[in-house]
Write a protein that holds these residues in place. Sequence first.
Motif, PDB file in Angstrom:
ATOM      1  N   LEU A 201       0.806  -1.218   0.000  1.00  0.00           N
ATOM      2  CA  LEU A 201       0.000   0.000   0.000  1.00  0.00           C
ATOM      3  C   LEU A 201       0.839   1.269   0.000  1.00  0.00           C
ATOM      4  O   LEU A 201       0.290   2.366  -0.111  1.00  0.00           O
ATOM      5  CB  LEU A 201      -0.974  -0.014   1.176  1.00  0.00           C
ATOM      6  N   VAL A 202       2.152   1.133   0.103  1.00  0.00           N
ATOM      7  CA  VAL A 202       3.027   2.298  -0.013  1.00  0.00           C
ATOM      8  C   VAL A 202       2.835   2.948  -1.389  1.00  0.00           C
ATOM      9  O   VAL A 202       2.946   4.165  -1.535  1.00  0.00           O
ATOM     10  CB  VAL A 202       4.509   1.908   0.212  1.00  0.00           C
ATOM     11  N   GLN A 203       2.503   2.135  -2.385  1.00  0.00           N
ATOM     12  CA  GLN A 203       2.298   2.637  -3.748  1.00  0.00           C
ATOM     13  C   GLN A 203       1.023   3.451  -3.866  1.00  0.00           C
ATOM     14  O   GLN A 203       0.790   4.098  -4.877  1.00  0.00           O
ATOM     15  CB  GLN A 203       2.271   1.468  -4.736  1.00  0.00           C
ATOM     16  N   GLY A 204       0.163   3.410  -2.857  1.00  0.00           N
ATOM     17  CA  GLY A 204      -1.064   4.198  -2.869  1.00  0.00           C
ATOM     18  C   GLY A 204      -2.309   3.345  -2.786  1.00  0.00           C
ATOM     19  O   GLY A 204      -2.254   2.124  -2.670  1.00  0.00           O
ATOM     20  N   ARG A 205      -3.427   4.006  -2.875  1.00  0.00           N
ATOM     21  CA  ARG A 205      -4.754   3.382  -2.781  1.00  0.00           C
ATOM     22  C   ARG A 205      -4.950   2.380  -3.908  1.00  0.00           C
ATOM     23  O   ARG A 205      -4.568   2.620  -5.046  1.00  0.00           O
ATOM     24  CB  ARG A 205      -5.798   4.492  -2.862  1.00  0.00           C
ATOM     25  N   THR A 206      -5.561   1.262  -3.567  1.00  0.00           N
ATOM     26  CA  THR A 206      -5.870   0.245  -4.566  1.00  0.00           C
ATOM     27  C   THR A 206      -7.125  -0.489  -4.137  1.00  0.00           C
ATOM     28  O   THR A 206      -7.573  -0.356  -3.001  1.00  0.00           O
ATOM     29  CB  THR A 206      -4.699  -0.731  -4.767  1.00  0.00           C
ATOM     30  N   TYR A 207      -7.685  -1.263  -5.024  1.00  0.00           N
ATOM     31  CA  TYR A 207      -8.862  -2.036  -4.646  1.00  0.00           C
ATOM     32  C   TYR A 207      -8.439  -3.435  -4.215  1.00  0.00           C
ATOM     33  O   TYR A 207      -7.378  -3.931  -4.577  1.00  0.00           O
ATOM     34  CB  TYR A 207      -9.934  -2.053  -5.743  1.00  0.00           C
ATOM     35  N   VAL A 208      -9.270  -4.060  -3.402  1.00  0.00           N
ATOM     36  CA  VAL A 208      -8.923  -5.301  -2.728  1.00  0.00           C
ATOM     37  C   VAL A 208      -8.557  -6.412  -3.703  1.00  0.00           C
ATOM     38  O   VAL A 208      -7.575  -7.129  -3.485  1.00  0.00           O
ATOM     39  CB  VAL A 208     -10.056  -5.738  -1.773  1.00  0.00           C
ATOM     40  N   SER A 209      -9.312  -6.569  -4.779  1.00  0.00           N
ATOM     41  CA  SER A 209      -9.003  -7.646  -5.731  1.00  0.00           C
ATOM     42  C   SER A 209      -7.621  -7.474  -6.341  1.00  0.00           C
ATOM     43  O   SER A 209      -6.885  -8.453  -6.508  1.00  0.00           O
ATOM     44  CB  SER A 209     -10.063  -7.713  -6.830  1.00  0.00           C
ATOM     45  N   GLU A 210      -7.260  -6.250  -6.656  1.00  0.00           N
ATOM     46  CA  GLU A 210      -5.926  -5.984  -7.215  1.00  0.00           C
ATOM     47  C   GLU A 210      -4.846  -6.289  -6.182  1.00  0.00           C
ATOM     48  O   GLU A 210      -3.820  -6.889  -6.486  1.00  0.00           O
ATOM     49  CB  GLU A 210      -5.826  -4.536  -7.694  1.00  0.00           C
ATOM     50  N   LEU A 211      -5.081  -5.883  -4.959  1.00  0.00           N
ATOM     51  CA  LEU A 211      -4.122  -6.142  -3.881  1.00  0.00           C
ATOM     52  C   LEU A 211      -3.954  -7.646  -3.666  1.00  0.00           C
ATOM     53  O   LEU A 211      -2.836  -8.137  -3.506  1.00  0.00           O
ATOM     54  CB  LEU A 211      -4.586  -5.455  -2.598  1.00  0.00           C
ATOM     55  N   ALA A 212      -5.052  -8.381  -3.704  1.00  0.00           N
ATOM     56  CA  ALA A 212      -5.000  -9.841  -3.555  1.00  0.00           C
ATOM     57  C   ALA A 212      -4.167 -10.470  -4.661  1.00  0.00           C
ATOM     58  O   ALA A 212      -3.357 -11.368  -4.408  1.00  0.00           O
ATOM     59  CB  ALA A 212      -6.411 -10.422  -3.545  1.00  0.00           C
ATOM     60  N   ARG A 213      -4.344 -10.000  -5.881  1.00  0.00           N
ATOM     61  CA  ARG A 213      -3.543 -10.536  -7.009  1.00  0.00           C
ATOM     62  C   ARG A 213      -2.059 -10.220  -6.820  1.00  0.00           C
ATOM     63  O   ARG A 213      -1.206 -11.070  -7.009  1.00  0.00           O
ATOM     64  CB  ARG A 213      -4.029  -9.955  -8.339  1.00  0.00           C
ATOM     65  N   ARG A 214      -1.778  -8.978  -6.441  1.00  0.00           N
ATOM     66  CA  ARG A 214      -0.373  -8.580  -6.256  1.00  0.00           C
ATOM     67  C   ARG A 214       0.316  -9.401  -5.170  1.00  0.00           C
ATOM     68  O   ARG A 214       1.499  -9.719  -5.286  1.00  0.00           O
ATOM     69  CB  ARG A 214      -0.293  -7.103  -5.862  1.00  0.00           C
ATOM     70  N   LEU A 215      -0.424  -9.715  -4.120  1.00  0.00           N
ATOM     71  CA  LEU A 215       0.165 -10.431  -2.982  1.00  0.00           C
ATOM     72  C   LEU A 215      -0.006 -11.946  -3.069  1.00  0.00           C
ATOM     73  O   LEU A 215       0.437 -12.663  -2.169  1.00  0.00           O
ATOM     74  CB  LEU A 215      -0.457  -9.915  -1.679  1.00  0.00           C
ATOM     75  N   HIS A 216      -0.681 -12.418  -4.124  1.00  0.00           N
ATOM     76  CA  HIS A 216      -0.949 -13.860  -4.276  1.00  0.00           C
ATOM     77  C   HIS A 216      -1.640 -14.402  -3.027  1.00  0.00           C
ATOM     78  O   HIS A 216      -1.241 -15.405  -2.455  1.00  0.00           O
ATOM     79  CB  HIS A 216       0.337 -14.647  -4.560  1.00  0.00           C
TER      80      HIS A 216
ATOM     81  N   ASP B 128     -23.090   0.645 -12.546  1.00  0.00           N
ATOM     82  CA  ASP B 128     -23.794  -0.610 -12.860  1.00  0.00           C
ATOM     83  C   ASP B 128     -24.284  -1.340 -11.608  1.00  0.00           C
ATOM     84  O   ASP B 128     -24.867  -2.414 -11.689  1.00  0.00           O
ATOM     85  CB  ASP B 128     -22.915  -1.532 -13.700  1.00  0.00           C
ATOM     86  N   GLY B 129     -24.037  -0.767 -10.420  1.00  0.00           N
ATOM     87  CA  GLY B 129     -24.490  -1.365  -9.174  1.00  0.00           C
ATOM     88  C   GLY B 129     -23.468  -2.242  -8.475  1.00  0.00           C
ATOM     89  O   GLY B 129     -23.674  -2.649  -7.347  1.00  0.00           O
ATOM     90  N   SER B 130     -22.362  -2.547  -9.140  1.00  0.00           N
ATOM     91  CA  SER B 130     -21.322  -3.353  -8.501  1.00  0.00           C
ATOM     92  C   SER B 130     -20.553  -2.499  -7.501  1.00  0.00           C
ATOM     93  O   SER B 130     -20.488  -1.284  -7.619  1.00  0.00           O
ATOM     94  CB  SER B 130     -20.369  -3.941  -9.546  1.00  0.00           C
ATOM     95  N   SER B 131     -19.984  -3.146  -6.505  1.00  0.00           N
ATOM     96  CA  SER B 131     -19.224  -2.442  -5.474  1.00  0.00           C
ATOM     97  C   SER B 131     -17.778  -2.898  -5.476  1.00  0.00           C
ATOM     98  O   SER B 131     -17.495  -4.076  -5.694  1.00  0.00           O
ATOM     99  CB  SER B 131     -19.827  -2.702  -4.090  1.00  0.00           C
ATOM    100  N   VAL B 132     -16.898  -1.959  -5.217  1.00  0.00           N
ATOM    101  CA  VAL B 132     -15.473  -2.231  -5.137  1.00  0.00           C
ATOM    102  C   VAL B 132     -14.962  -1.595  -3.851  1.00  0.00           C
ATOM    103  O   VAL B 132     -15.280  -0.441  -3.562  1.00  0.00           O
ATOM    104  CB  VAL B 132     -14.716  -1.638  -6.353  1.00  0.00           C
ATOM    105  N   LYS B 133     -14.192  -2.356  -3.080  1.00  0.00           N
ATOM    106  CA  LYS B 133     -13.611  -1.796  -1.862  1.00  0.00           C
ATOM    107  C   LYS B 133     -12.187  -1.357  -2.149  1.00  0.00           C
ATOM    108  O   LYS B 133     -11.356  -2.123  -2.626  1.00  0.00           O
ATOM    109  CB  LYS B 133     -13.618  -2.807  -0.717  1.00  0.00           C
ATOM    110  N   TYR B 134     -11.923  -0.095  -1.864  1.00  0.00           N
ATOM    111  CA  TYR B 134     -10.589   0.471  -1.991  1.00  0.00           C
ATOM    112  C   TYR B 134      -9.969   0.565  -0.601  1.00  0.00           C
ATOM    113  O   TYR B 134     -10.670   0.849   0.376  1.00  0.00           O
ATOM    114  CB  TYR B 134     -10.639   1.871  -2.609  1.00  0.00           C
ATOM    115  N   VAL B 135      -8.669   0.336  -0.524  1.00  0.00           N
ATOM    116  CA  VAL B 135      -7.951   0.456   0.742  1.00  0.00           C
ATOM    117  C   VAL B 135      -6.700   1.290   0.536  1.00  0.00           C
ATOM    118  O   VAL B 135      -6.143   1.342  -0.562  1.00  0.00           O
ATOM    119  CB  VAL B 135      -7.568  -0.930   1.335  1.00  0.00           C
TER     120      VAL B 135
END
Length: 111
Positions: free
Chosen positions: A30-45, A73-80
């Motif tokens: 997260l030092v690189q900045g805000r991201t969404y959870v799915s992306e973070l999960a992929r980056r961290l395996h 479209d009604g979908s939700s994304v969590k950013y951290v």
Amino acid sequence: MSGTPPTGDELVPLLAALANPHRLRILAALVQGRTYVSELARRLHMNRPLLYMHLQKLEAAGLVTGELVTAPDGSSVKYVQAVPFTVALDLDAIALAAQTLTGPVPAVERE
């Protein structure tokens, strides 16, 4: 987190949150900045349920914040994102923090 020394009740959850290699990797990512959870999960395996569990602990300690964003479209994304913090930790800071603990005193310390 402010620049003031943490109380004992602030220091315990902070150190507990940092005492895990997964959570250290999450903060480092997260030092690189805000991201969404799915992306973070992929980056961290890491699978998302495990990531969410660690994010909850980091959020409870005040080290990350999360925001749920709803798309048109009604979908939700969590950013951290990480919360910038500095903790000066030495024996004097620990001694000061220990004086402010409000939790139960272990039996060994009562004797």
